[in-house]
Design a protein around this motif. Structure first.
Motif, mmCIF file in Angstrom:
data_model
loop_
_atom_site.group_PDB
_atom_site.id
_atom_site.type_symbol
_atom_site.label_atom_id
_atom_site.label_comp_id
_atom_site.label_asym_id
_atom_site.label_seq_id
_atom_site.Cartn_x
_atom_site.Cartn_y
_atom_site.Cartn_z
ATOM 1 N N GLN A 53 0.811 -1.212 0.000
ATOM 2 C CA GLN A 53 0.000 0.000 0.000
ATOM 3 C C GLN A 53 0.850 1.270 0.000
ATOM 4 O O GLN A 53 0.386 2.333 -0.412
ATOM 5 C CB GLN A 53 -0.940 -0.011 1.208
ATOM 6 C CG GLN A 53 -2.078 -1.013 1.062
ATOM 7 C CD GLN A 53 -2.834 -1.251 2.354
ATOM 8 O OE1 GLN A 53 -2.418 -0.782 3.420
ATOM 9 N NE2 GLN A 53 -3.939 -1.974 2.271
ATOM 10 N N ARG A 54 2.087 1.159 0.450
ATOM 11 C CA ARG A 54 2.965 2.329 0.497
ATOM 12 C C ARG A 54 3.594 2.647 -0.862
ATOM 13 O O ARG A 54 4.194 3.701 -1.049
ATOM 14 C CB ARG A 54 4.075 2.115 1.537
ATOM 15 C CG ARG A 54 3.580 2.161 2.973
ATOM 16 C CD ARG A 54 4.748 2.295 3.938
ATOM 17 N NE ARG A 54 5.567 1.102 3.984
ATOM 18 C CZ ARG A 54 5.420 0.117 4.872
ATOM 19 N NH1 ARG A 54 4.455 0.192 5.777
ATOM 20 N NH2 ARG A 54 6.227 -0.928 4.853
ATOM 21 N N LEU A 55 3.457 1.727 -1.825
ATOM 22 C CA LEU A 55 4.061 1.943 -3.141
ATOM 23 C C LEU A 55 3.246 2.937 -3.966
ATOM 24 O O LEU A 55 2.020 2.971 -3.881
ATOM 25 C CB LEU A 55 4.157 0.615 -3.904
ATOM 26 C CG LEU A 55 5.057 -0.462 -3.316
ATOM 27 C CD1 LEU A 55 4.960 -1.730 -4.170
ATOM 28 C CD2 LEU A 55 6.504 0.007 -3.234
ATOM 29 N N PRO A 56 3.887 3.725 -4.811
ATOM 30 C CA PRO A 56 3.161 4.627 -5.722
ATOM 31 C C PRO A 56 2.295 3.812 -6.687
ATOM 32 O O PRO A 56 2.644 2.678 -7.051
ATOM 33 C CB PRO A 56 4.282 5.352 -6.478
ATOM 34 C CG PRO A 56 5.503 5.187 -5.624
ATOM 35 C CD PRO A 56 5.346 3.870 -4.924
ATOM 36 N N GLU A 57 1.175 4.390 -7.104
ATOM 37 C CA GLU A 57 0.241 3.677 -7.982
ATOM 38 C C GLU A 57 0.906 3.235 -9.281
ATOM 39 O O GLU A 57 0.642 2.153 -9.797
ATOM 40 C CB GLU A 57 -0.968 4.572 -8.284
ATOM 41 C CG GLU A 57 -1.902 4.771 -7.110
ATOM 42 C CD GLU A 57 -2.463 3.453 -6.580
ATOM 43 O OE1 GLU A 57 -2.797 2.577 -7.405
ATOM 44 O OE2 GLU A 57 -2.542 3.309 -5.353
ATOM 45 N N LEU A 61 1.129 -0.657 -10.729
ATOM 46 C CA LEU A 61 0.689 -1.059 -12.064
ATOM 47 C C LEU A 61 1.809 -1.769 -12.810
ATOM 48 O O LEU A 61 1.587 -2.798 -13.465
ATOM 49 C CB LEU A 61 0.234 0.169 -12.852
ATOM 50 C CG LEU A 61 -0.245 -0.085 -14.285
ATOM 51 C CD1 LEU A 61 -1.450 -1.015 -14.280
ATOM 52 C CD2 LEU A 61 -0.578 1.236 -14.975
ATOM 53 N N GLU A 62 3.014 -1.251 -12.683
ATOM 54 C CA GLU A 62 4.168 -1.868 -13.336
ATOM 55 C C GLU A 62 4.398 -3.288 -12.811
ATOM 56 O O GLU A 62 4.627 -4.225 -13.589
ATOM 57 C CB GLU A 62 5.418 -1.023 -13.094
ATOM 58 C CG GLU A 62 6.686 -1.604 -13.725
ATOM 59 C CD GLU A 62 7.934 -0.840 -13.310
ATOM 60 O OE1 GLU A 62 9.036 -1.287 -13.674
ATOM 61 O OE2 GLU A 62 7.812 0.196 -12.622
ATOM 62 N N LEU A 63 4.308 -3.453 -11.504
ATOM 63 C CA LEU A 63 4.510 -4.776 -10.897
ATOM 64 C C LEU A 63 3.445 -5.762 -11.364
ATOM 65 O O LEU A 63 3.737 -6.922 -11.674
ATOM 66 C CB LEU A 63 4.477 -4.659 -9.372
ATOM 67 C CG LEU A 63 5.680 -4.001 -8.697
ATOM 68 C CD1 LEU A 63 5.421 -3.818 -7.209
ATOM 69 C CD2 LEU A 63 6.939 -4.819 -8.921
ATOM 70 N N SER A 64 2.191 -5.314 -11.399
ATOM 71 C CA SER A 64 1.097 -6.213 -11.767
ATOM 72 C C SER A 64 1.207 -6.698 -13.199
ATOM 73 O O SER A 64 0.698 -7.764 -13.550
ATOM 74 C CB SER A 64 -0.255 -5.520 -11.556
ATOM 75 O OG SER A 64 -0.419 -4.457 -12.480
ATOM 76 N N ARG A 303 -10.760 -4.639 -1.780
ATOM 77 C CA ARG A 303 -9.861 -3.512 -1.972
ATOM 78 C C ARG A 303 -8.401 -3.968 -2.035
ATOM 79 O O ARG A 303 -7.576 -3.539 -1.247
ATOM 80 C CB ARG A 303 -10.049 -2.500 -0.837
ATOM 81 C CG ARG A 303 -11.432 -1.864 -0.815
ATOM 82 C CD ARG A 303 -11.551 -0.828 0.292
ATOM 83 N NE ARG A 303 -12.861 -0.211 0.299
ATOM 84 C CZ ARG A 303 -13.223 0.828 -0.443
ATOM 85 N NH1 ARG A 303 -12.348 1.362 -1.274
ATOM 86 N NH2 ARG A 303 -14.432 1.338 -0.362
ATOM 87 N N ASP A 304 -8.101 -4.856 -2.949
ATOM 88 C CA ASP A 304 -6.711 -5.273 -3.142
ATOM 89 C C ASP A 304 -5.914 -4.114 -3.734
ATOM 90 O O ASP A 304 -6.439 -3.293 -4.489
ATOM 91 C CB ASP A 304 -6.628 -6.479 -4.075
ATOM 92 C CG ASP A 304 -7.137 -7.753 -3.399
ATOM 93 O OD1 ASP A 304 -7.058 -7.822 -2.159
ATOM 94 O OD2 ASP A 304 -7.604 -8.650 -4.109
ATOM 95 N N SER A 305 -4.631 -4.082 -3.378
ATOM 96 C CA SER A 305 -3.786 -2.973 -3.811
ATOM 97 C C SER A 305 -3.476 -3.007 -5.300
ATOM 98 O O SER A 305 -3.172 -1.995 -5.909
ATOM 99 C CB SER A 305 -2.471 -2.973 -3.016
ATOM 100 O OG SER A 305 -2.736 -2.773 -1.646
ATOM 101 N N LEU A 306 -3.504 -4.195 -5.901
ATOM 102 C CA LEU A 306 -3.259 -4.293 -7.338
ATOM 103 C C LEU A 306 -4.029 -5.466 -7.915
ATOM 104 O O LEU A 306 -4.517 -6.327 -7.190
ATOM 105 C CB LEU A 306 -1.768 -4.414 -7.638
ATOM 106 C CG LEU A 306 -0.933 -5.518 -6.971
ATOM 107 C CD1 LEU A 306 -1.143 -6.847 -7.689
ATOM 108 C CD2 LEU A 306 0.537 -5.151 -6.996
#
Length: 317
Positions: A53-57, A61-64, A303-306
């Protein structure tokens, strides 16, 4: 004198034989002692939800989008129902799912490796996957009785670099050899698979049909070959240290939790982020598919983060 000389020669022969056996046993149990650096971690944890949750949006998106998994599913023509079930359920969530078999069958859509030996068959399947991976960087090996939640696997390796040598699953120990249990699934990074394939030609380190005197199971033989390249087994765990790769089905795990009088049966059973459950029948896999991907309480907002989006054209759930 002749008798004493004969006894001496017998003693020398027995001593030499004993040393040979001890040497072979040591080689068998540990796969030898390759000259590699010490491995610094054997417990690989998934990121916590708070970390994510602390990561920038933009980074989320890049990780997902970057984590892509090639699934290798080992099947047998005599067990067509298992092949059909794996094909219609969890394997649809792989970015690529390839079935491998020991012999061809008209009704079975699988690559015939023309190999009956289990270790030799696994070697060939891994080589085929490596040669045909394209831009996929993670590899998951499973038996057809294993049910996998691929999104949870992606979450486990989310912030791991596939350019580093990872060999992950449920770790067990045999003598000095630590290995990943085949039944609950094996995860390899591209670098680990690259090193493995690169040592195939060295028969003294990674024999195609195992050792002459002792036949290792394919899961142990894989660990021996990887150990020679500096790749060691790591236990996949959630952020609280609970194992993610299960060698039993959900029902058996809950029963064990009940028998242990756990105050919270589910908490005592399994991780919320479990990657695999094993030893399941086709009917049990369909029930798991319903529970994992289809059943939702109306009005509950997840409400998953990605989100791990399927590839275009995929028919996954």
């Amino acid at each position: 004198m002749l008798s004493e000389g004969s006894s001496f020669m017998k003693g020398m022969a027995m001593g030499g034989l004993f040393c040979l056996v001890v040497s072979l046993i040591g080689n068998f149990s540990s796969g030898g002692q390759p000259n590699v650096e010490l491995h610094l971690h054997h417990h690989l944890k998934a990121p916590s939800k708070e970390e994510l949750q602390r990561l920038p949006e933009a980074h989320k998106l890049e990780l997902s989008q970057k984590v892509r998994v090639y699934c290798l599913i080992m099947v047998q023509p005599k067990a067509l129902l298992y092949w059909a079930t794996a094909k219609d359920t969890w394997s649809k969530h792989c970015d690529r799912a390839t079935f491998y078999t020991s012999e061809s069958a008209k009704a079975l859509e699988a690559i015939d490796l023309k190999e009956q030996d289990e270790w030799a068959k696994l070697r060939k399947a891994l080589k085929h996957a490596y040669d045909n991976a394209g831009d996929l960087r993670w590899f998951f090996v499973a038996r057809p009785t294993t049910f996998a939640i691929i999104e949870n696997l992606k979450y486990l390796v989310l912030n791991k670099d596939p350019g580093e040598p990872f060999y992950i699953g449920h770790t067990l120990k045999s003598g000095e050899l630590e290995y990943v249990e085949y039944e609950s699934g094996i995860v390899l990074s591209l670098e680990a698979l690259k090193r493995l394939v690169g040592i195939y030609h060295e028969e003294d380190k990674c024999p195609e049909h195992g050792r002459a005197l002792w036949k290792l199971s394919e899961e142990k033989q894989l660990a021996v070959c990887l150990k020679y390249t500096g790749v060691f087994a790591e236990n996949g765990e959630d952020s609280r240290g609970k194992g993610l790769f299960n060698s039993k089905g959900v029902g058996a795990l809950i029963s064990a939790s009940l028998a242990g009088n756990a105050p919270d049966v589910v908490e005592g059973c399994c991780s919320d982020m479990a990657v695999t459950f094993s030893g399941m029948t086709p009917n049990q896999m369909h029930v798991m598919m319903y529970g994992v991907y289809r059943l939702r309480p109306y009005g509950h907002d997840f409400r998953d983060s990605l989100i791990f989006l399927p590839l275009e054209g995929s028919d996954n759930d």
